[in-house]
Design a protein around this motif. Structure first.
Motif, short mmCIF file in Angstrom:
data_model
loop_
_atom_site.label_atom_id
_atom_site.label_comp_id
_atom_site.label_asym_id
_atom_site.label_seq_id
_atom_site.Cartn_x
_atom_site.Cartn_y
_atom_site.Cartn_z
N ASN A 178 0.82 -1.22 0.00
CA ASN A 178 0.00 0.00 0.00
C ASN A 178 0.84 1.26 0.00
O ASN A 178 0.50 2.23 -0.67
CB ASN A 178 -0.93 0.02 1.21
CG ASN A 178 -2.28 -0.48 0.83
OD1 ASN A 178 -2.40 -1.63 0.44
ND2 ASN A 178 -3.27 0.38 0.88
N ALA A 179 1.93 1.22 0.76
CA ALA A 179 2.83 2.37 0.75
C ALA A 179 3.37 2.56 -0.66
O ALA A 179 3.48 3.67 -1.16
CB ALA A 179 3.96 2.16 1.75
N ALA A 180 3.68 1.44 -1.32
CA ALA A 180 4.22 1.50 -2.67
C ALA A 180 3.18 2.04 -3.65
O ALA A 180 3.51 2.80 -4.56
CB ALA A 180 4.70 0.12 -3.12
N ALA A 181 1.92 1.66 -3.46
CA ALA A 181 0.87 2.15 -4.34
C ALA A 181 0.81 3.68 -4.26
O ALA A 181 0.66 4.37 -5.27
CB ALA A 181 -0.47 1.55 -3.95
N THR A 182 0.95 4.20 -3.05
CA THR A 182 0.90 5.65 -2.89
C THR A 182 2.13 6.31 -3.50
O THR A 182 2.02 7.29 -4.23
CB THR A 182 0.82 6.00 -1.39
OG1 THR A 182 -0.30 5.31 -0.84
CG2 THR A 182 0.65 7.49 -1.20
N SER A 183 3.30 5.75 -3.21
CA SER A 183 4.49 6.45 -3.69
C SER A 183 4.66 6.29 -5.20
O SER A 183 5.41 7.03 -5.82
CB SER A 183 5.75 6.00 -2.95
OG SER A 183 6.02 4.65 -3.13
#
Lengths: 335, 528
Positions: free
Chosen positions: B308-313
């Protein structure tokens, strides 16, 4: 496709029943017409196949077209993405179907004009497989270098030597245009094919390749922001979007390469159906929506009827073939 | 604070009632398509594009972004409950998550995933707000050479997945790499291993491999179990994670946020790599690595937070450079263009309302998703109470629809059944699909990146040493191998000294990266 599951249902129970269900749920607009006369065409939705993933310029153009064509056609238009093999998958699928006008495809010129230079494919889609309906769009290419590159002009490419140039893929206009230009310059060069415009742009921005060929929409913002420098465009005349970038021709290298997109149906489409489709397209491309898409993506119009489309495809195919042969540019080896 | 005023203006944009509504609409849709495997966020956004023509650009992008990160929440649900990972980044979740579900802890797994996702997503937005301009260059620093090393590192980490033996993991990884070579040569377009069929020209889609080996294979295996004994409904324990679960996953969530944010910036395999790195890190960090693959909650918390953090970044390269990091971002790019906005380096300056409106909407979106997921968990876990005789055909049906929607191609449906049979046989003889599926994904990246590197280096392998990031990654790989060898040697010595220490579970697990890495490392060198 529906036929496939219908004929073979009697295999093993659950899996295939499920498969069939899934199928009929998804492909309501099949192409197996049973004797619709041309007169009252169309009586059901028309399917536009796009040979790319959703999101690319072909997809955007087709979606805008499909949306605008519903009114003149009096039927809904469905866009179906069938990506794969540079358009061959979608082409094979549509052009082997019934020529009843309910299944058409938006095809790229490069599949017929550049593809054969890269790959010998006895199974390729042939011009004879299609009824050409209308030309749609012209997209131009620009050769770029990073802004901080010592290469400031096309002539500098010669001085630099041993150029690694990024292309948006094997058999694309991006590859052909640069290969021809560098071939005319007799510069030692290696093509580095990437997977589409985004990765190519990333690589040239990061200086991982010396230069790259991109479509205008892909490069425009970066040139405007001063991150990339445009060396040359491969259009006949300078482009409105990039008035300061010279054409390859005016620099003395006679290379004009563009990408064109057109609508085609299976060979043997009745004339009245073709005319109906073609006049509906004429009307649709005048819509504001469609015009906006072209404008914002720096795509030009290609207003050509079926015969002109065919002529353009033949001519560009022969011209590119002759040029690569004369220059000794081997697209296969160095793609 | 000059810098903060456009940020705060952005909140003003988000809190307009219609934008809140579009945000809610987006995340709800996203969660739904995330649950349906196959129909990914990319396809959904493409289908919805025409609807956005008549909406304000900011509202449209807020909604489309919501679909994207909402789908990350939804994807967890099928991974955990049905062992159907719809995206490469949730493959590792399926390993421990589904194991937890079998032990009646599906609720805990989904709960911790939702909370981890929320925290990971939120941390990534904060980071995006403050450091986006600083880290955006990271994306273009990664070229073919760097991806080669990153993929090598990933394949090294594949061997840490699951509980099986090293050799089985390696065998499966090799098979995955082989499968990845099917289709057109990524550089030249020559057909490879297609047996003359057009259908295989474009290779096999990841979704098909994952759903066949994991989902369909699992179902077939369970059907066999049905015959042996009376079907026993899986016990559904506490629906929510316990305090112990939280304290066990705290560290995993924190570490997952960091690795997810950083790797997510990389176009291409960023999100997948981040979930694998998170899993491997957790397995190393824990005192009880033997629990991994057998329902370790950290094995869910870490990767889910990271993806999820990767989806945002992954929005960073699009919004600050104009580079789409993945297929969904490419469609977002298209959506912006339809609105007359071409994303590029000047976007933040020219369209601050849009930029900050979209970024800030993600806070709200994540909050909405958390608020939606937690109550829904109680409903979703009931799926496990459904009798297998009903659930199995239903799952197959969903899988088939999902697979068909990937390319609108019937052939893929046969392929998934074939791969399902393979998955069943693998499970029967104790081979795990995880290493195969991930090596399959990484193999595609490795081959093309390596061959591109060779072209830019004039065929000299030493070229890798000239690129600082690639060289550092290579150093990390070598270090990892050396450490593993050292540890293996030491524990072997210990084992010979006191023979009663026969708990060799740790030894092979520690040794495995060594074999895997060396083999992969040598491979490219032999490639001409």
């Amino acid at each position: 496709m529906k036929i496939l599951s219908r004929n073979r249902t009697v295999r093993s129970a659950a899996l295939f029943a499920a498969a069939a269900l899934a199928l009929s749920a998804c492909s309501v607009q099949g192409g197996s017409g049973d004797g619709d006369g041309g007169g009252d065409y169309p009586t059901r939705p028309v399917e536009f196949s796009v040979p790319t993933e959703p999101g690319g310029s072909t997809d955007l153009v087709t979606r805008a077209l499909a949306k605008s064509i519903e009114e003149p056609l009096g039927q809904s238009a469905v866009v179906l993405n069938k990506p794969g093999a540079n358009g061959k998958i979608a082409g094979k699928d549509v052009f082997s179907s019934n020529p009843d006008g309910y299944r058409v495809a938006v095809m790229p010129q490069s599949l017929f004009a550049v593809g054969p230079l890269v790959l010998d494919d006895p199974d390729a889609v042939q011009l004879e497989d299609m009824t050409f309906i209308k030309g749609l769009a012209v997209e131009d290419y620009v050769m770029v270098v990073p802004a901080d590159s010592p290469i400031k002009s096309v002539e500098d490419l010669k001085k630099a030597g041993n150029i690694k140039y990024g292309t948006t893929g094997a058999g694309t206009g991006s590859q052909l245009s640069q290969a021809l230009l560098l071939g005319l310059q007799k510069v030692k060069a290696t093509a580095v094919p990437f997977d589409g415009g985004g990765p190519t742009l990333t690589a040239v921005l990061g200086g991982k390749v010396d230069a790259a060929g991109l479509q205008i929409a892909e490069a425009f913002e970066q040139i405007k922001a001063g991150e990339l420098r445009g060396l040359a465009v491969f259009s006949k005349e300078r482009l409105d979007a990039l008035p300061d970038v010279p054409t390859a021709t005016e620099l003395g290298y006679d290379v004009t390469v563009d990408q064109r997109r057109f609508v085609a149906a299976p060979a043997g489409l009745p004339d009245d159906v073709r005319d109906k489709l073609s006049s509906a397209i004429d009307e649709a491309v005048q819509s504001k929506e469609y015009s906006d898409v072209l404008e914002s993506s720096y795509i030009g119009r290609w207003d050509a009827d079926g015969a002109e489309v065919e002529k353009q495809l033949r001519e560009s195919r022969d011209q590119f073939k002759t040029m690569t042969e004369e220059l000794g540019v081997d697209m296969k080896g160095q793609s | 604070m000059d810098f903060l005023s456009p940020v705060l203006d952005g909140f003003g944009v988000v809190f307009q009632p219609d934008n809140l509504l579009y945000c809610l609409l987006g995340v709800t849709l996203g969660m739904l398509v995330g649950v349906l495997p196959g129909l990914g966020p990319a396809a959904t956004i493409a289908i919805l594009l025409p609807i956005t023509y008549n909406i304000e650009p900011t509202s449209a992008i807020i909604m489309l972004a919501g679909i994207f990160y909402g789908a990350q929440y939804g994807g967890t649900i099928t991974s955990v409950l049905l062992r159907l990972p719809g995206e490469a980044s949730s493959v590792v979740t399926a390993i421990d998550g589904h194991e937890m579900a079998r032990q009646g802890r599906a609720g805990a797994a989904l709960g911790i995933a939702a909370i981890g996702s929320f925290i990971g997503g939120t941390i990534a937005i904060v980071a995006l707000t403050f450091v986006a301009p600083l880290v955006s260059g990271f994306a273009i620093d990664f070229g073919p050479a760097e991806y080669t090393m990153l993929a090598l590192l990933g394949i090294l980490l594949v061997t840490t997945l699951g509980t099986g033996s090293i050799f089985k993991s390696l065998a499966m990884a090799t098979l995955g790499l082989l499968l990845a070579t099917i289709g057109q040569d990524p550089l030249l377009g020559t057909a490879r291993l297609t047996f003359g069929s057009d259908q295989l020209l474009d290779g096999i889609d990841f979704v098909i491999v994952a759903m066949g080996l994991f989902g369909v294979g699992e179902i077939l295996y369970n059907l066999e179990a049905l015959r042996k004994k009376a079907p026993k409904a899986a016990p559904v324990g506490s629906v929510y994670p316990t305090r112990k679960d939280f304290s066990e996953s705290k560290g995993a969530i924190a570490r997952g946020s960091l690795s997810g944010f950083l790797l997510g910036i990389l176009p291409g395999g960023g999100a997948t790599m981040s979930s694998m790195v998170a899993y491997a890190v957790e397995k190393k960090a824990t005192k009880r690595p033997e629990k991994f693959g057998r329902g370790a909650i950290q094995g869910v918390a870490g990767p889910e937070t990271a993806n999820n953090a990767a989806a945002t970044s992954s929005f960073i390269p699009l919004l600050s450079l104009g580079i789409p990091a993945n297929a969904t971002m490419a469609i977002m790019f298209g959506a912006l263009m339809l609105q007359g906005i071409t994303p590029g380096p000047l976007l933040v300056e020219e369209e601050p309302q849009l930029f900050w409106g979209v970024v800030n909407s993600m806070y709200i979106g994540n909050l909405l998703l958390l608020a939606m997921s937690l109550p829904l968990i109680g409903i979703f876990v009931r799926i496990l109470k459904v009798r297998a005789a009903i659930l199995a055909p239903l799952t197959i049906l969903i899988t088939m629809i999902g697979v068909y929607t990937v390319r609108n191609n019937v052939f893929d449906m046969y392929l998934v059944i074939g791969l399902g049979l393979l998955g069943y046989l693998m499970k029967k003889v104790g081979f795990e699909p995880g290493p195969l599926v991930l090596a399959f994904v990484l193999g595609g990246i490795l081959e093309s990146a390596f061959r591109r590197s060779m072209r830019t280096f004039d065929g000299e392998l030493s070229g890798f040493l000239g690129e600082p990031i690639a060289a550092s990654l290579l150093g990390a790989i070598v270090l990892l191998i050396l450490l593993s060898v050292l540890r293996a040697v030491r524990s072997r010595n210990k084992a010979t000294q006191n023979k009663e220490n026969k708990n060799s579970d740790v030894t092979p697990a520690e040794r495995e990266p060594e074999d895997g890495a060396e083999q992969r490392d040598r491979d490219p060198a032999e490639h001409p």
